[in-house]
Design a protein around this motif. Structure first.
Motif, PDB file in Angstrom:
ATOM      1  N   GLY A  97      13.970   7.550  -7.293  1.00  0.00           N
ATOM      2  CA  GLY A  97      15.241   7.253  -7.090  1.00  0.00           C
ATOM      3  C   GLY A  97      15.546   7.271  -5.479  1.00  0.00           C
ATOM      4  N   HIS A  98      16.810   6.858  -5.156  1.00  0.00           N
ATOM      5  CA  HIS A  98      17.107   6.955  -3.723  1.00  0.00           C
ATOM      6  C   HIS A  98      16.492   6.310  -2.848  1.00  0.00           C
ATOM      7  CE1 HIS A  98      20.201  10.015  -5.006  1.00  0.00           C
ATOM      8  NE2 HIS A  98      19.078  10.727  -5.433  1.00  0.00           N
ATOM      9  N   ASN A  99      15.976   5.137  -3.346  1.00  0.00           N
ATOM     10  CA  ASN A  99      15.025   4.307  -2.488  1.00  0.00           C
ATOM     11  C   ASN A  99      13.463   4.808  -2.224  1.00  0.00           C
ATOM     12  OD1 ASN A  99      17.272   2.232  -2.460  1.00  0.00           O
ATOM     13  ND2 ASN A  99      17.653   2.895  -0.435  1.00  0.00           N
ATOM     14  N   ALA A 100      13.336   6.045  -2.904  1.00  0.00           N
ATOM     15  CA  ALA A 100      12.100   6.495  -2.735  1.00  0.00           C
ATOM     16  C   ALA A 100      11.014   5.764  -3.060  1.00  0.00           C
ATOM     17  CB  ALA A 100      12.163   8.074  -3.323  1.00  0.00           C
ATOM     18  N   GLY A 101      11.128   5.004  -4.035  1.00  0.00           N
ATOM     19  CA  GLY A 101       9.945   4.158  -4.294  1.00  0.00           C
ATOM     20  C   GLY A 101       9.562   3.203  -3.271  1.00  0.00           C
ATOM     21  N   GLU A 102      10.412   2.649  -2.343  1.00  0.00           N
ATOM     22  CA  GLU A 102      10.212   1.769  -1.449  1.00  0.00           C
ATOM     23  C   GLU A 102       9.492   2.633  -0.300  1.00  0.00           C
ATOM     24  OE1 GLU A 102      12.568  -0.797   2.082  1.00  0.00           O
ATOM     25  OE2 GLU A 102      13.688   0.239   0.668  1.00  0.00           O
ATOM     26  N   ILE A 103       9.713   3.944  -0.106  1.00  0.00           N
ATOM     27  CA  ILE A 103       9.163   4.757   0.619  1.00  0.00           C
ATOM     28  C   ILE A 103       7.625   5.009   0.410  1.00  0.00           C
ATOM     29  CG2 ILE A 103       8.866   7.113   1.625  1.00  0.00           C
ATOM     30  CD1 ILE A 103      12.063   7.188   1.453  1.00  0.00           C
ATOM     31  N   ALA A 104       7.334   5.444  -0.932  1.00  0.00           N
ATOM     32  CA  ALA A 104       6.142   5.696  -1.589  1.00  0.00           C
ATOM     33  C   ALA A 104       5.294   4.176  -1.437  1.00  0.00           C
ATOM     34  CB  ALA A 104       6.148   5.815  -2.870  1.00  0.00           C
ATOM     35  N   SER A 105       5.772   3.315  -1.620  1.00  0.00           N
ATOM     36  CA  SER A 105       4.763   2.019  -1.580  1.00  0.00           C
ATOM     37  C   SER A 105       4.594   1.683  -0.101  1.00  0.00           C
ATOM     38  CB  SER A 105       5.498   0.797  -2.478  1.00  0.00           C
ATOM     39  OG  SER A 105       6.730   0.260  -1.770  1.00  0.00           O
ATOM     40  N   SER A 106       5.525   1.952   0.801  1.00  0.00           N
ATOM     41  CA  SER A 106       5.286   1.357   2.078  1.00  0.00           C
ATOM     42  C   SER A 106       4.314   2.278   2.648  1.00  0.00           C
ATOM     43  CB  SER A 106       6.770   1.561   2.838  1.00  0.00           C
ATOM     44  OG  SER A 106       6.343   1.344   4.284  1.00  0.00           O
ATOM     45  N   ILE A 107       4.524   3.631   2.579  1.00  0.00           N
ATOM     46  CA  ILE A 107       3.205   4.735   2.859  1.00  0.00           C
ATOM     47  C   ILE A 107       1.898   4.284   2.565  1.00  0.00           C
ATOM     48  CG2 ILE A 107       2.443   7.040   2.740  1.00  0.00           C
ATOM     49  CD1 ILE A 107       5.468   7.859   2.531  1.00  0.00           C
ATOM     50  N   THR A 108       2.025   3.773   1.054  1.00  0.00           N
ATOM     51  CA  THR A 108       0.715   3.561   0.619  1.00  0.00           C
ATOM     52  C   THR A 108      -0.004   2.191   1.410  1.00  0.00           C
ATOM     53  OG1 THR A 108       1.233   4.452  -1.352  1.00  0.00           O
ATOM     54  CG2 THR A 108      -0.644   2.703  -1.368  1.00  0.00           C
ATOM     55  N   VAL A 109       0.690   1.178   1.478  1.00  0.00           N
ATOM     56  CA  VAL A 109      -0.078   0.038   1.913  1.00  0.00           C
ATOM     57  C   VAL A 109      -0.313   0.150   3.673  1.00  0.00           C
ATOM     58  CG1 VAL A 109       1.202  -1.720   0.363  1.00  0.00           C
ATOM     59  CG2 VAL A 109       2.298  -1.293   2.509  1.00  0.00           C
ATOM     60  N   SER A 110       0.764   1.047   4.137  1.00  0.00           N
ATOM     61  CA  SER A 110       0.523   1.146   5.710  1.00  0.00           C
ATOM     62  C   SER A 110      -0.839   1.947   5.938  1.00  0.00           C
ATOM     63  CB  SER A 110       1.756   1.572   6.300  1.00  0.00           C
ATOM     64  OG  SER A 110       2.828   0.829   6.378  1.00  0.00           O
ATOM     65  N   LEU A 111      -0.773   3.215   5.195  1.00  0.00           N
ATOM     66  CA  LEU A 111      -1.862   4.188   5.307  1.00  0.00           C
ATOM     67  C   LEU A 111      -2.917   3.661   5.047  1.00  0.00           C
ATOM     68  CD1 LEU A 111      -1.422   7.966   4.774  1.00  0.00           C
ATOM     69  CD2 LEU A 111      -3.615   6.758   4.289  1.00  0.00           C
ATOM     70  N   ILE A 112      -3.337   3.083   3.998  1.00  0.00           N
ATOM     71  CA  ILE A 112      -4.593   2.331   3.515  1.00  0.00           C
ATOM     72  C   ILE A 112      -5.194   1.318   4.518  1.00  0.00           C
ATOM     73  CG2 ILE A 112      -5.809   1.026   1.801  1.00  0.00           C
ATOM     74  CD1 ILE A 112      -4.175   2.312  -0.294  1.00  0.00           C
ATOM     75  N   THR A 113      -4.405   0.533   4.705  1.00  0.00           N
ATOM     76  CA  THR A 113      -4.590  -0.460   5.889  1.00  0.00           C
ATOM     77  C   THR A 113      -5.011  -0.040   7.449  1.00  0.00           C
ATOM     78  OG1 THR A 113      -3.011  -1.980   4.899  1.00  0.00           O
ATOM     79  CG2 THR A 113      -3.718  -2.740   7.043  1.00  0.00           C
ATOM     80  N   THR A 114      -4.301   1.019   7.726  1.00  0.00           N
ATOM     81  CA  THR A 114      -4.557   1.691   9.112  1.00  0.00           C
ATOM     82  C   THR A 114      -5.860   2.386   9.077  1.00  0.00           C
ATOM     83  OG1 THR A 114      -2.045   1.811   9.727  1.00  0.00           O
ATOM     84  CG2 THR A 114      -3.693   3.109  10.852  1.00  0.00           C
ATOM     85  N   GLU A 115      -5.908   3.136   8.127  1.00  0.00           N
ATOM     86  CA  GLU A 115      -7.215   4.051   8.007  1.00  0.00           C
ATOM     87  C   GLU A 115      -8.378   3.262   7.817  1.00  0.00           C
ATOM     88  OE1 GLU A 115      -7.564   7.512   7.935  1.00  0.00           O
ATOM     89  OE2 GLU A 115      -5.432   7.752   8.664  1.00  0.00           O
ATOM     90  N   ILE A 116      -8.360   2.035   6.892  1.00  0.00           N
ATOM     91  CA  ILE A 116      -9.565   1.332   6.680  1.00  0.00           C
ATOM     92  C   ILE A 116     -10.103   0.838   8.082  1.00  0.00           C
ATOM     93  CG2 ILE A 116     -10.597  -0.739   5.468  1.00  0.00           C
ATOM     94  CD1 ILE A 116      -9.462   0.244   2.955  1.00  0.00           C
ATOM     95  N   LYS A 117      -9.108  -0.076   8.668  1.00  0.00           N
ATOM     96  CA  LYS A 117      -9.206  -0.531   9.946  1.00  0.00           C
ATOM     97  C   LYS A 117      -9.828   0.487  10.924  1.00  0.00           C
ATOM     98  CE  LYS A 117      -6.600  -3.522  11.902  1.00  0.00           C
ATOM     99  NZ  LYS A 117      -5.537  -4.418  12.454  1.00  0.00           N
ATOM    100  N   HIS A 118      -9.419   1.650  10.973  1.00  0.00           N
ATOM    101  CA  HIS A 118      -9.796   2.644  11.890  1.00  0.00           C
ATOM    102  C   HIS A 118     -11.212   3.169  11.524  1.00  0.00           C
ATOM    103  CE1 HIS A 118      -9.832   6.216  14.356  1.00  0.00           C
ATOM    104  NE2 HIS A 118     -10.257   6.935  13.350  1.00  0.00           N
ATOM    105  N   SER A 119     -11.547   3.353  10.149  1.00  0.00           N
ATOM    106  CA  SER A 119     -12.814   3.597   9.819  1.00  0.00           C
ATOM    107  C   SER A 119     -14.110   2.571  10.076  1.00  0.00           C
ATOM    108  CB  SER A 119     -12.700   4.009   8.382  1.00  0.00           C
ATOM    109  OG  SER A 119     -12.047   5.127   8.034  1.00  0.00           O
ATOM    110  N   LEU A 120     -13.556   1.325   9.994  1.00  0.00           N
ATOM    111  CA  LEU A 120     -14.536   0.123  10.031  1.00  0.00           C
ATOM    112  C   LEU A 120     -14.950   0.088  11.761  1.00  0.00           C
ATOM    113  CD1 LEU A 120     -13.156  -2.594   7.577  1.00  0.00           C
ATOM    114  CD2 LEU A 120     -15.085  -1.401   7.476  1.00  0.00           C
ATOM    115  N   LYS A 121     -13.941   0.344  12.560  1.00  0.00           N
ATOM    116  CA  LYS A 121     -14.172   0.236  13.870  1.00  0.00           C
ATOM    117  C   LYS A 121     -15.046   1.435  14.394  1.00  0.00           C
ATOM    118  CE  LYS A 121      -9.852  -2.321  15.385  1.00  0.00           C
ATOM    119  NZ  LYS A 121      -8.927  -2.233  16.052  1.00  0.00           N
ATOM    120  N   ASN A 122     -14.979   2.532  13.788  1.00  0.00           N
ATOM    121  CA  ASN A 122     -15.677   3.737  13.983  1.00  0.00           C
ATOM    122  C   ASN A 122     -17.011   4.119  13.020  1.00  0.00           C
ATOM    123  OD1 ASN A 122     -14.066   5.143  16.415  1.00  0.00           O
ATOM    124  ND2 ASN A 122     -12.789   4.359  14.871  1.00  0.00           N
ATOM    125  N   MET A 123     -17.388   3.174  12.220  1.00  0.00           N
ATOM    126  CA  MET A 123     -18.362   3.492  11.402  1.00  0.00           C
ATOM    127  C   MET A 123     -19.607   3.232  11.852  1.00  0.00           C
ATOM    128  SD  MET A 123     -18.654   2.248   7.436  1.00  0.00           S
ATOM    129  CE  MET A 123     -17.261   2.967   6.851  1.00  0.00           C
TER     130      MET A 123
END
Length: 274
Positions: free
Chosen positions: A43-69
């Motif tokens: 509720g209260h648009n929290a679903g939008e927050i959860a989905s946004s956190i998920t896609v942003s964090l996964i993308t940022t973290e995987i790009k960072h890991s690939l660059k430093n792996m």
């Protein structure tokens, strides 16, 4: 072959006909062969927050890991690098959402489904939680390559419902797993070999709840040469059939091989450092 040249990716998202708020989030990055789609809830648009956190964090973290792996980096027991990355980053997103839901009253109970694909070395690692899906069109064969984590799918698996009768069920949206609702998330992850000409479709349930699989497959067959038009057509089909939910799609076409010589993981990782 540079992975960015090997893949063609497009996406589109729409709130649907019945809703004004869009709680779906989509992100893709051709430079690292990654596509992520999440369908939020709360509720209260929290679903939008959860989905946004998920896609942003996964993308940022995987790009960072690939660059430093380092070339020798692997998961436990030599685990496939794609599986390792998706599992780690999904758990990180789960922790971030779970902690936010505990500390921020307006976010209490929020969560999201997710489906993510990481393309590398002529392979695809697919991770999903909940009922967002990935399909594959290979030649004339169109089929899902994920299986919903839902009460409905469990009933189908146990023979309690036929797939045809399942479409009429009132339990369509009762999922059995989601990102952010528990301290630990159990993502289902599989690795598939890819072929030139394959088309992969990631979608929220706003598409497949409104449009039969055979109709989705027919659209991919007919418009496979024009992915932007295909994305628009899939959204339009869902909305023409009622559009009761947000609807989002990501389409990926394999235009050429992107293998690396055996033992040259370092060369593969160099793609992501440019």
């Amino acid at each position: 072959m540079d992975i960015e040249q090997a893949l063609e990716i497009v996406s589109q998202t729409h709130p649907g006909v019945a809703r004004t708020q869009n709680e779906d989030s989509v992100v893709y990055d051709e430079s690292c062969g990654l596509a992520v789609l999440a369908d939020g809830m709360g509720g209260h648009n929290a679903g939008e927050i959860a989905s946004s956190i998920t896609v942003s964090l996964i993308t940022t973290e995987i790009k960072h890991s690939l660059k430093n792996m380092r070339p020798e980096d692997r998961g436990e027991g030599g685990e496939d690098v794609g599986v390792m990355l998706l599992r780690e980053k999904l758990q990180k997103a789960n922790t971030a959402i779970y902690n936010a839901s505990l500390s921020q009253p307006q976010c209490a109970g929020m969560g999201t489904t997710v489906v993510a694909g990481l393309f590398y070395d002529n392979r695809l690692a697919v991770a999903h939680v909940g009922d967002s899906r990935m399909y594959r069109l290979r030649g004339e064969i169109f089929e899902p390559i994920t299986r919903d984590h839902s009460l409905l799918q469990e009933q189908i698996d146990k023979g309690m419902l036929s797939p045809k009768n399942a479409r009429l069920s009132k339990n369509k949206n009762l999922i059995t797993r989601a990102v952010g609702v528990d301290p630990v998330v159990e993502a289902e992850i599989h690795v598939h070999a890819v072929q030139v000409g394959d088309i992969y479709l990631l979608c929220s349930d706003g598409l497949n709840d409104m449009v039969e699989d055979d109709e989705i497959g027919a659209a991919l067959q007919m418009l496979r040469a024009n992915l932007p038009l295909l994305a628009r057509q899939l959204i339009e089909m869902a909305n023409d059939n009622g559009g009761r939910d947000n609807v989002s799609v990501i389409l990926i076409k394999i235009n050429s091989e992107f293998a690396v010589p055996r033992g040259w993981l370092s060369k593969m990782l160099s793609w992501f450092k440019r």
